[in-house]
Design an enzyme around this catalytic site. Structure first.
Site, PDB file in Angstrom:
ATOM      1  N   ARG A  51      -3.481  10.304  -1.480  1.00  0.00           N
ATOM      2  CA  ARG A  51      -2.964   8.292  -1.281  1.00  0.00           C
ATOM      3  C   ARG A  51      -3.655   8.447  -1.671  1.00  0.00           C
ATOM      4  O   ARG A  51      -3.029   6.679  -2.664  1.00  0.00           O
ATOM      5  CB  ARG A  51      -2.737   8.501   0.190  1.00  0.00           C
ATOM      6  CG  ARG A  51      -1.514   9.352   0.260  1.00  0.00           C
ATOM      7  CD  ARG A  51      -1.743   9.429   2.244  1.00  0.00           C
ATOM      8  NE  ARG A  51      -0.408  10.351   2.963  1.00  0.00           N
ATOM      9  CZ  ARG A  51       0.423  10.589   3.614  1.00  0.00           C
ATOM     10  NH1 ARG A  51      -0.470   8.894   4.941  1.00  0.00           N
ATOM     11  NH2 ARG A  51       1.180  10.911   4.887  1.00  0.00           N
ATOM     12  N   ASP A 164       3.636  -3.683  14.193  1.00  0.00           N
ATOM     13  CA  ASP A 164       3.657  -1.853  12.968  1.00  0.00           C
ATOM     14  C   ASP A 164       1.824  -2.258  12.091  1.00  0.00           C
ATOM     15  O   ASP A 164       2.445  -3.473  11.621  1.00  0.00           O
ATOM     16  CB  ASP A 164       3.980  -0.934  11.543  1.00  0.00           C
ATOM     17  CG  ASP A 164       3.694   0.078  11.256  1.00  0.00           C
ATOM     18  OD1 ASP A 164       4.209   1.174  12.089  1.00  0.00           O
ATOM     19  OD2 ASP A 164       3.178   0.160  11.711  1.00  0.00           O
TER      20      ASP A 164
HETATM   21  C1  LIG Z   1       4.982   8.563  12.084  1.00  0.00           C
HETATM   22  S1  LIG Z   1       5.361   6.891  12.188  1.00  0.00           S
HETATM   23  C2  LIG Z   1       5.965   6.678  13.671  1.00  0.00           C
HETATM   24  C3  LIG Z   1       7.785   5.557  14.151  1.00  0.00           C
HETATM   25  C4  LIG Z   1       8.501   5.459  14.382  1.00  0.00           C
HETATM   26  N1  LIG Z   1       7.363   5.017  15.576  1.00  0.00           N
HETATM   27  C5  LIG Z   1       9.474   6.746  14.973  1.00  0.00           C
HETATM   28  O1  LIG Z   1       8.517   8.022  15.484  1.00  0.00           O
HETATM   29  O2  LIG Z   1      10.073   8.207  14.459  1.00  0.00           O
HETATM   30  C6  LIG Z   1       3.879   6.018  12.734  1.00  0.00           C
HETATM   31  C7  LIG Z   1       3.706   4.613  12.007  1.00  0.00           C
HETATM   32  O3  LIG Z   1       2.336   4.153  13.129  1.00  0.00           O
HETATM   33  C8  LIG Z   1       1.798   3.032  12.728  1.00  0.00           C
HETATM   34  N2  LIG Z   1      -0.016   2.709  13.289  1.00  0.00           N
HETATM   35  C9  LIG Z   1      -0.302   4.023  12.774  1.00  0.00           C
HETATM   36  N3  LIG Z   1      -1.472   3.250  13.454  1.00  0.00           N
HETATM   37  C10 LIG Z   1      -1.147   1.764  13.612  1.00  0.00           C
HETATM   38  C11 LIG Z   1      -2.408   1.055  14.212  1.00  0.00           C
HETATM   39  N4  LIG Z   1      -3.475   1.431  14.405  1.00  0.00           N
HETATM   40  N5  LIG Z   1      -0.986   0.441  15.108  1.00  0.00           N
HETATM   41  C12 LIG Z   1      -0.126   0.105  14.566  1.00  0.00           C
HETATM   42  N6  LIG Z   1       0.647   0.873  14.172  1.00  0.00           N
HETATM   43  C13 LIG Z   1      -0.334   2.249  13.924  1.00  0.00           C
HETATM   44  C14 LIG Z   1       2.113   3.801  10.555  1.00  0.00           C
HETATM   45  O4  LIG Z   1       2.155   2.647   9.818  1.00  0.00           O
HETATM   46  C15 LIG Z   1       3.069   4.072  11.161  1.00  0.00           C
HETATM   47  O5  LIG Z   1       4.484   3.245  11.061  1.00  0.00           O
END
Ligand SMILES: C[S@@+](CC[C@H](N)C(=O)[O-])C[C@H]1O[C@@H](n2cnc3c(N)ncnc32)[C@H](O)[C@@H]1O
Length: 294
Positions: A51, A164
């Protein structure tokens, strides 16, 4: 002349062009943890390499060490690129469908009965999708609300907050344009009701209907930082994000979610996530569905 196979060649090029030393990898893990809460360990080394080499090439840097030096300069912009590259954004429409079924069958009918009228004379409903990625989750919530409340929706003051940490996925969510394949599995009635279709050459796109977009506000928010909203929320979707955090961060978040939920409010977690010792403060009402006691 050295004759590389494709596999050897890319390995050799990698070794020459950008080497990820243990020191640089450790620095990156600490930087990720401090900026996002995400815990990386040795088995994520290949992923980090893949990445971040893209950014290193874009910046025309020679090594990971040069890139780490750039990160140490603490530019907000560079940090954002880094965060956008490092987050995992996997999601889909109606992922873990039983959560949406629970809203339809239990939660929304119950809130209808409660008739908690606000100053506008409408029934208040606040839902937070706190790691909304590219928007499929909040749009699935919006469709669930429309389907459950139908014509009654104009008597509701319903709002969904979608946040997010990754600005790229938020922009995609806000735009609401998806490859048709992402909605292929949805019932025809939902596709017709909530998506416009368009063909752009060979690509088949869909755009979500404005009526869904009007329910949702997309905002950049790091879960580790302070939260500007006061709540209370009736429902919080925190799915498939705490799995990347350590126990300490998870417990801090659960305590903050608890504070922000209305008594009787719901917290949804992802399929492989649990409340750990915080379970004692909630009632488990379904698979990864937790209710704050009234
Ligand atoms: C795997 S996705 C999950 C998306 C959705 N909630 C689902 O279950 O389908 C995880 C998301 O968490 C976000 N994320 C990671 N660390 C974070 C943080 N500290 N604060 C807010 N969002 C975060 C990432 O950018 C990503 O878009």
């Amino acid at each position: 002349m050295v004759n590389y196979t494709n596999h050897d060649k890319s390995a050799a090029q990698r070794a020459e062009v950008v080497r990820l030393s243990d020191d640089d990898f450790n620095f990156i893990c600490t930087f990720v943890y401090q900026s996002t809460g995400i815990v990386l360990n040795a088995n994520k080394r290949e992923m980090v390499y893949r990445r971040l080499t893209r950014i290193i090439r874009d910046r025309k840097l020679k090594s990971f060490s040069d890139y780490c030096a750039l990160l140490k300069e603490n530019s907000e912009q560079e940090k954002n690129y880094f965060i956008n590259a490092i987050t995992t954004n996997l999601t889909s429409f109606f992922r873990e469908e039983h959560h949406f079924d629970y809203l339809t069958e239990h939660e929304l009918p119950q809130l209808k009965k409660l008739k908690r009228v606000d100053s506008t004379g409408k029934n208040r409903l606040r839902i937070w999708s706190c790691a909304s990625s590219t928007g499929e989750e909040p749009y699935s919530i919006a469709m669930t609300i429309f389907e459950a409340l139908k014509q009654e929706l104009n008597q509701w003051d319903a709002k969904i907050l979608a946040t997010d940490i990754d600005s790229n996925v938020l922009a995609k969510g806000k735009a609401g344009v998806y490859d048709f394949k992402r909605i292929e599995h949805l019932p025809l009635a939902l596709k017709k009701m909530y998506f416009y279709q368009s063909n752009d050459g060979n690509q088949h796109y869909v755009k979500v209907h404005e009526k869904l977009q009007n329910l949702i506000t997309f905002k950049l928010l790091n879960l580790l930082h302070s939260w500007p909203m006061k709540g209370p929320f009736d429902v919080i979707f925190c799915r498939n994000v705490i799995i990347y955090f350590d126990k300490k961060t998870q417990q801090e978040l659960f305590s903050r979610f608890y504070e922000l939920l209305t008594p009787g409010g719901l917290l949804f977690l992802g399929h492989s996530e649990s409340l750990g010792h915080y379970q004692q403060y909630f009632e488990c009402v379904g698979r990864t569905i937790f209710r704050k006691p009234k």
